[in-house]
Design a protein around this motif. Structure first.
Motif, PDB file in Angstrom:
ATOM      1  N   VAL A 151      79.394  47.522  66.906  1.00 20.80           N
ATOM      2  CA  VAL A 151      80.079  47.776  65.643  1.00 20.80           C
ATOM      3  C   VAL A 151      79.873  49.236  65.289  1.00 20.80           C
ATOM      4  O   VAL A 151      78.824  49.820  65.598  1.00 20.80           O
ATOM      5  CB  VAL A 151      79.548  46.856  64.523  1.00 20.80           C
ATOM      6  CG1 VAL A 151      78.067  47.123  64.245  1.00 20.80           C
ATOM      7  CG2 VAL A 151      80.357  47.014  63.243  1.00 20.80           C
ATOM      8  N   ALA A 152      80.876  49.846  64.657  1.00 26.90           N
ATOM      9  CA  ALA A 152      80.747  51.233  64.210  1.00 26.90           C
ATOM     10  C   ALA A 152      79.957  51.280  62.915  1.00 26.90           C
ATOM     11  O   ALA A 152      80.138  50.431  62.024  1.00 26.90           O
ATOM     12  CB  ALA A 152      82.123  51.854  64.014  1.00 26.90           C
ATOM     13  N   ALA A 153      79.091  52.293  62.783  1.00 25.95           N
ATOM     14  CA  ALA A 153      78.214  52.389  61.606  1.00 25.95           C
ATOM     15  C   ALA A 153      79.005  52.445  60.306  1.00 25.95           C
ATOM     16  O   ALA A 153      78.606  51.858  59.291  1.00 25.95           O
ATOM     17  CB  ALA A 153      77.318  53.616  61.740  1.00 25.95           C
ATOM     18  N   HIS A 154      80.142  53.143  60.318  1.00 30.47           N
ATOM     19  CA  HIS A 154      80.902  53.267  59.067  1.00 30.47           C
ATOM     20  C   HIS A 154      81.503  51.931  58.630  1.00 30.47           C
ATOM     21  O   HIS A 154      81.763  51.729  57.445  1.00 30.47           O
ATOM     22  CB  HIS A 154      81.985  54.340  59.181  1.00 30.47           C
ATOM     23  CG  HIS A 154      82.889  54.210  60.363  1.00 30.47           C
ATOM     24  ND1 HIS A 154      82.765  55.024  61.472  1.00 30.47           N
ATOM     25  CD2 HIS A 154      83.920  53.381  60.625  1.00 30.47           C
ATOM     26  CE1 HIS A 154      83.696  54.688  62.355  1.00 30.47           C
ATOM     27  NE2 HIS A 154      84.402  53.707  61.857  1.00 30.47           N
ATOM     28  N   GLN A 155      81.721  51.003  59.584  1.00 33.93           N
ATOM     29  CA  GLN A 155      82.251  49.697  59.220  1.00 33.93           C
ATOM     30  C   GLN A 155      81.266  48.899  58.367  1.00 33.93           C
ATOM     31  O   GLN A 155      81.656  47.945  57.682  1.00 33.93           O
ATOM     32  CB  GLN A 155      82.601  48.891  60.480  1.00 33.93           C
ATOM     33  CG  GLN A 155      83.775  49.417  61.269  1.00 33.93           C
ATOM     34  CD  GLN A 155      85.115  49.133  60.609  1.00 33.93           C
ATOM     35  OE1 GLN A 155      85.189  48.388  59.644  1.00 33.93           O
ATOM     36  NE2 GLN A 155      86.165  49.740  61.125  1.00 33.93           N
ATOM     37  N   LEU A 156      79.994  49.280  58.421  1.00 30.57           N
ATOM     38  CA  LEU A 156      78.955  48.586  57.669  1.00 30.57           C
ATOM     39  C   LEU A 156      78.784  49.153  56.266  1.00 30.57           C
ATOM     40  O   LEU A 156      78.014  48.616  55.468  1.00 30.57           O
ATOM     41  CB  LEU A 156      77.623  48.690  58.421  1.00 30.57           C
ATOM     42  CG  LEU A 156      77.612  48.118  59.846  1.00 30.57           C
ATOM     43  CD1 LEU A 156      76.359  48.560  60.581  1.00 30.57           C
ATOM     44  CD2 LEU A 156      77.732  46.604  59.833  1.00 30.57           C
TER      45      LEU A 156
ATOM     46  N   ASN B  51      71.320  38.384  63.967  1.00 31.36           N
ATOM     47  CA  ASN B  51      71.096  37.230  64.855  1.00 31.36           C
ATOM     48  C   ASN B  51      71.290  37.568  66.331  1.00 31.36           C
ATOM     49  O   ASN B  51      71.161  36.702  67.191  1.00 31.36           O
ATOM     50  CB  ASN B  51      71.970  36.044  64.443  1.00 31.36           C
ATOM     51  CG  ASN B  51      73.465  36.308  64.605  1.00 31.36           C
ATOM     52  OD1 ASN B  51      73.900  37.077  65.445  1.00 31.36           O
ATOM     53  ND2 ASN B  51      74.257  35.622  63.774  1.00 31.36           N
ATOM     54  N   GLY B  52      71.614  38.832  66.635  1.00 31.32           N
ATOM     55  CA  GLY B  52      71.704  39.257  68.029  1.00 31.32           C
ATOM     56  C   GLY B  52      73.075  39.149  68.652  1.00 31.32           C
ATOM     57  O   GLY B  52      73.260  39.529  69.813  1.00 31.32           O
ATOM     58  N   THR B  53      74.071  38.678  67.911  1.00 33.31           N
ATOM     59  CA  THR B  53      75.426  38.613  68.455  1.00 33.31           C
ATOM     60  C   THR B  53      75.946  40.011  68.769  1.00 33.31           C
ATOM     61  O   THR B  53      76.553  40.252  69.816  1.00 33.31           O
ATOM     62  CB  THR B  53      76.378  37.908  67.465  1.00 33.31           C
ATOM     63  OG1 THR B  53      75.932  36.576  67.250  1.00 33.31           O
ATOM     64  CG2 THR B  53      77.797  37.884  68.010  1.00 33.31           C
ATOM     65  N   ILE B  54      75.711  40.952  67.838  1.00 32.03           N
ATOM     66  CA  ILE B  54      76.132  42.340  68.027  1.00 32.03           C
ATOM     67  C   ILE B  54      74.982  43.112  68.659  1.00 32.03           C
ATOM     68  O   ILE B  54      73.887  43.181  68.109  1.00 32.03           O
ATOM     69  CB  ILE B  54      76.569  42.979  66.695  1.00 32.03           C
ATOM     70  CG1 ILE B  54      77.724  42.173  66.071  1.00 32.03           C
ATOM     71  CG2 ILE B  54      76.997  44.428  66.906  1.00 32.03           C
ATOM     72  CD1 ILE B  54      78.159  42.660  64.705  1.00 32.03           C
ATOM     73  N   ASP B  55      75.248  43.698  69.812  1.00 31.27           N
ATOM     74  CA  ASP B  55      74.191  44.304  70.626  1.00 31.27           C
ATOM     75  C   ASP B  55      73.860  45.745  70.259  1.00 31.27           C
ATOM     76  O   ASP B  55      72.758  46.216  70.531  1.00 31.27           O
ATOM     77  CB  ASP B  55      74.597  44.271  72.107  1.00 31.27           C
ATOM     78  CG  ASP B  55      74.908  42.871  72.581  1.00 31.27           C
ATOM     79  OD1 ASP B  55      73.998  42.198  73.075  1.00 31.27           O
ATOM     80  OD2 ASP B  55      76.075  42.438  72.459  1.00 31.27           O
ATOM     81  N   ALA B  56      74.826  46.479  69.713  1.00 27.65           N
ATOM     82  CA  ALA B  56      74.631  47.914  69.509  1.00 27.65           C
ATOM     83  C   ALA B  56      75.433  48.396  68.310  1.00 27.65           C
ATOM     84  O   ALA B  56      76.411  47.759  67.886  1.00 27.65           O
ATOM     85  CB  ALA B  56      75.056  48.687  70.756  1.00 27.65           C
ATOM     86  N   ILE B  57      75.004  49.512  67.763  1.00 32.44           N
ATOM     87  CA  ILE B  57      75.743  50.206  66.697  1.00 32.44           C
ATOM     88  C   ILE B  57      76.154  51.569  67.237  1.00 32.44           C
ATOM     89  O   ILE B  57      75.338  52.273  67.844  1.00 32.44           O
ATOM     90  CB  ILE B  57      74.890  50.362  65.426  1.00 32.44           C
ATOM     91  CG1 ILE B  57      74.370  49.002  64.958  1.00 32.44           C
ATOM     92  CG2 ILE B  57      75.709  51.019  64.312  1.00 32.44           C
ATOM     93  CD1 ILE B  57      73.402  49.081  63.787  1.00 32.44           C
TER      94      ILE B  57
END
Length: 433
Positions: free
Chosen positions: A267-272, A307-313
Motif C-alpha cells: 500500500v502507498a503511504a499517502h493512501q493511509l 494482520n499481515g495481509t499487506i506485506d509492505a508500505i
C-alpha cells in the motif's frame, strides 16, 4: 570513515539485540563494535535524545524519471530525496524514456546505485514500451539484474498476456508486480467514485475497477499454480499487487494467502493519510491513482497491515514539474512525491501498528518480496542502516523538499517521526539539526 551511533534503540525483529539501547561503531563500511558506552574515536558521531536504528529502509515503488524525464527528477535528486527520507535502497519502475527493457537500461540504473549511498534495484518492463502487446526478453533482463517485472504505471489489461507472464516467470523464480485497475471503468475519472465525487461534480473511479482486476488476477494465479507442471524455485511470491486501495482488495488477497497462493501486496503511504473527502479542497497535489478512497477503505488498509495481509508500505514516489501539477484539477497529472515522507506519513497517522511493525513493512517486507537479503545489525556485517527518531516533530514545507519536483500533498503538515542519518555502501549522510 569511522562512524559512531550513540545510544540508539535497535529495531530489528528476530535479532537478539531487538529493543536494546546500544552504541554502534562502524569502520570502513562494516559494523565493527556494538556495545554500551563505547570508547572509540570517530569521524562522525550521531547522537541525540530518543534515537532508534534499523536496517536501511527500502522503498519498492519509485517512478524513476531518468533517463528521458530529468526535468521532473534525475538520479541525483532522487538519491538526495531518498537519503532525506531515510531510505537506502529503492526499486524503480520501468516507465522511463527509453523504457527499461534492455540489459543496458538495467545496468544504467544499477551502476549509479553501486557508486552512491542509495542502491537501485530496477524493475524491468513485461511488454515492450509497456504497451501490453509484445513481451520483453525477461530471462535476459533477470540475468542483467532486474529484480521484478512490471509495466509500472500501466496495469496489464490483457488476460492472456498476464497469464503467460506468470507461467514464464515461474520457470526462473521471477515476480510480476501489477497495479490492479480495469481501465475501461476509469476512463476520464479524476477521483474515487462516491458521495464526495457526486457533491463536487467530478467523474469518479469506482472501487470495482480495482476489485475486478484483483479477482481476475487471483483466478489466473490459481490456474497457473494448479497446473501439475507448476514449479517455482525459491520464491514465496509470484504475483505482487502494488498500491491496493480498497477494503475488498484486502479481503480477497487475505483469502488467497490463506489458500496458500504465492501472492503479496503493498500500500502507498499517502493512501493511509487521506480520504476522498480531502478533495473538497480541489488541491491537484491530492490527485493520485489509485485515488484516495473512503474512510472504511483506509481503516481496512490499516487492519490489513496489522494482520499481515499487506506485506509492505511504499512511497509510490512520482515527481511532476509545476506545469503538470499547478493546473485545474481535471487537467493535472496523477501522482505525488513520497520518498521524503514515507516513514513520517505512516508514523504520524498510525494508531494500530507498533514501531517494530512499521519498520518491518519498510525493511524486511519489500526485500522478502523481491528476494533480497535483509541487512543484519551484527558485528562484521556491512553497515546498511537508518537512524531515526520516532518522536521528533517537524514541519514539512515546500522549502524543505529535496526532490526536484514539489508535488506533495503533505506540504504544511506537522509530522511525527524523522530520519536522522543513513549509512550504506561505505557512505554516510545525516540531516542538519
Amino acid at each position: 570513515m569511522k562512524i559512531l551511533i550513540r545510544s540508539a534503540k535497535i529495531v530489528q525483529k528476530g535479532s537478539s539485540l531487538n529493543g536494546l539501547i546500544r552504541d554502534i561503531f562502524i569502520e570502513n563500511g562494516k559494523i565493527a563494535e556494538i556495545g554500551e558506552n563505547l570508547m572509540v574515536e570517530a569521524d562522525e558521531v550521531v547522537e541525540e535524545e530518543g534515537l532508534s536504528v534499523s536496517a536501511g529502509w527500502f522503498d519498492m515503488r519509485v517512478h524513476a524519471k531518468d533517463p528521458g524525464l530529468e526535468y521532473k527528477e534525475d538520479l541525483y535528486s532522487m538519491e538526495s530525496a531518498a537519503k532525506a527520507g531515510g531510505i537506502t535502497e529503492i526499486a524503480t519502475l520501468p516507465n522511463t524514456k527509453p523504457t527499461v527493457q534492455t540489459r543496458e537500461s538495467v545496468q544504467y540504473l544499477k551502476n549509479f546505485g553501486k557508486n552512491n549511498l542509495v542502491a537501485i534495484h530496477p524493475m524491468a518492463a513485461v511488454t515492450l514500451k509497456c504497451e501490453g502487446k509484445d513481451f520483453t526478453e525477461m530471462i535476459d533482463l533477470n540475468q542483467a539484474g532486474a529484480v521484478a517485472f512490471t509495466d509500472g504505471e500501466h496495469p496489464l489489461q490483457n488476460a492472456d498476456i498476464f497469464l503467460k507472464t506468470l507461467q514464464y516467470l515461474a520457470q526462473f523464480g521471477g515476480i510480476l508486480v501489477n497495479r490492479p485497475e480495469e481501465e475501461n471503468l476509469t476512463h476520464f475519472g479524476q477521483m474515487h467514485e462516491g458521495i464526495t465525487s457526486t457533491l463536487i461534480g467530478m467523474k469518479g473511479m469506482p472501487k470495482m475497477a480495482e476489485d475486478m482486476m484483483v479477482m481476475r488476477d487471483l483466478k489466473l494465479l490459481q490456474y497457473v499454480v494448479s497446473s501439475p507442471l507448476f514449479k517455482m524455485p525459491n520464491r514465496k511470491s509470484l504475483l505482487h499487487f502494488s498500491c491496493i486501495s480498497t477494503a475488498e482488495s484486502v479481503e480477497m488477497i487475505g483469502q488467497a494467502k490463506e489458500m496458500g497462493l504465492p501472492v503479496s501486496c503493498d500500500v502507498a503511504a499517502h493512501q493511509l493519510a487521506f480520504t476522498d473527502e480531502n478533495l473538497f479542497s480541489f488541491d491537484p497535489n491530492l490527485k493520485v491513482n489509485p485515488p484516495f478512497r473512503a474512510q472504511e477503505d483506509v481503516d481496512a488498509l490499516w487492519e490489513g497491515l496489522a494482520n499481515g495481509t499487506i506485506d509492505a508500505i511504499v512511497s509510490d514516489h512520482n515527481p511532476h514539474e509545476e506545469e503538470s501539477k499547478k493546473l485545474e484539477f481535471d487537467m493535472a497529472e496523477f501522482g505525488v512525491i513520497g520518498l521524503e515522507t514515507l516513514f513520517p506519513a505512516i508514523a504520524t497517522n498510525n494508531e494500530i501498528l507498533s514501531a517494530e511493525e512499521i519498520i518491518e513493512k519498510i525493511t524486511t517486507g519489500p526485500r522478502r518480496i523481491l528476494g533480497i537479503a535483509n541487512p543484519k545489525i551484527e558485528i562484521g556485517q556491512n553497515a546498511n542502516l537508518t537512524v531515526f527518531s520516532a518522536d521528533k516533530t517537524w514541519n514539512y514545507t515546500e522549502k524543505s523538499i529535496v526532490s526536484k519536483s514539489k508535488n506533495s500533498p503533505f506540504i504544511g503538515q506537522t509530522f511525527t517521526g524523522k530520519a536522522v542519518a543513513v549509512i550504506n555502501n561505505g557512505k554516510f549522510w545525516k540531516t542538519e539539526k
